[in-house]
Design a protein around this motif. Structure first.
Motif: not given
Length: 325
Positions: A58-59, A66-72
């Motif tokens: 997660k980043t 706020k519904k985005y699940n951000v990361g890689y």
């Protein structure tokens, strides 16, 4: 000038494989541009091919959503962003894609790395490169609910009446796409109410862009698609579809109508046999590939490479090295 590399082309042309090969050689980071792969739980059928032991890192979320699940995920040593962004019930659209992708590209550049945008969703890629004037026109959920039950022919008549100019500009694909027709009606209603069509155009700016396109004959692409579908069935595609089908009522339209998902859902509804569903899935992917080829061939900026040509990857690397200098 900051640089962004794009790898585009039809499904099953090997875009991700090429990008994963290039990334460590050019200090690159991959950003997904596939409209199905932004969804959590759409893994096998959409072809994410996430390594078995890869963990999601997660980043910080650079947006207000706020519904985005951000990361890689890390594919070997290469980070791949914009996978598993939202739940299958979220109505993800091109506005969302621009909202998260532009700041992610800026972040990657800030780390002195080369963003490599990889995918076959031509509309998302065009939006990034050229912008879409209507992207900030909001969705009208009441209108969408009202028109969702109408037949395509009825929607065509409505947009012809409400926006004759738009009607004349629509191509055959637009005419047969219920979601695009409803969106056109939605925009026409908004313009009538507010009095203007264009808003701020979000897109990449002040970037040096290189677009690599992968292609092959239709016969070869279709063969690769068929092999891939059969492989995904053995990997558990049906089980994936069953899990999603348990919440079918609440799934987004993108998931319900996505290639492979729609076909297996028809089987799970009891409308067709499994063998027929698999064959329909193949045909669906054939049609998607054909549309992708037609879409991308319109863009004269793309440098095309035939994936059946021996060692075509070397030629790709040479043109990238020249661009990077």
């Amino acid at each position: 000038m900051n640089k962004v590399l794009f790898v585009v082309g039809p499904t099953a042309s090997g875009k991700t494989s090429l990008a994963l090969d290039l990334a460590p050689k050019i200090n690159g980071v991959i950003l997904n541009a596939d409209s199905r792969q932004v969804y959590k739980g759409l893994d096998i059928i959409s072809g994410k091919d996430i390594p078995d032991k890869a963990e999601f890192v997660k980043t910080e979320n650079p947006t207000k959503n706020k519904k985005y699940n951000v990361g890689y995920y890390k594919f070997n040593s290469t980070p791949v962003y914009l996978l598993d962004l939202v739940t299958p019930t979220y109505e993800f659209n091109v506005y969302d894609y621009l909202d998260i992708t532009i700041p992610t590209i800026d972040k990657v550049i800030g780390l002195d790395k080369i963003p490599i945008v990889v995918g076959g969703t031509g509309f998302y890629i065009k939006a990034l490169l050229d912008g879409i004037a209507t992207v900030n026109i909001p969705q009208d959920k009441k209108l969408r609910k009202r028109f969702e039950g109408l037949q395509i022919e009825e929607l065509q008549k409505i947009i012809k009446k409400k926006d004759p100019e738009k009607f004349l500009k629509m191509n055959e694909s637009d005419f047969q796409n219920k979601r695009r027709l409803i969106r056109a009606i939605e925009i026409a209603q908004y313009v009538k109410k507010v009095g203007k069509r264009e808003g701020k155009i979000a897109k990449l700016e002040n970037m040096s862009v290189l677009i690599i396109g992968l292609t092959a004959t239709r016969e070869i692409i279709n063969e690769r698609i068929d092999e891939r579908v059969e492989k995904r069935i053995t990997q558990g595609a049906l089980d994936e579809a069953k899990k999603l089908f348990d919440n079918y009522k609440n799934l987004s339209e993108q998931v319900k109508t996505g290639g492979g998902y729609r076909d297996l859902f028809e089987y799970l509804k009891g409308n067709i046999a499994l063998e027929e569903a698999v064959e329909k899935w193949k045909v669906t992917e054939h049609h998607i590939a054909k549309k992708q080829i037609v879409w991308f061939q319109k863009d004269k900026r793309i440098k095309w490479f035939d994936i059946t040509e021996n060692k075509f990857e070397i030629k790709v690397k040479k043109i990238i090295d020249k661009w990077l200098k």
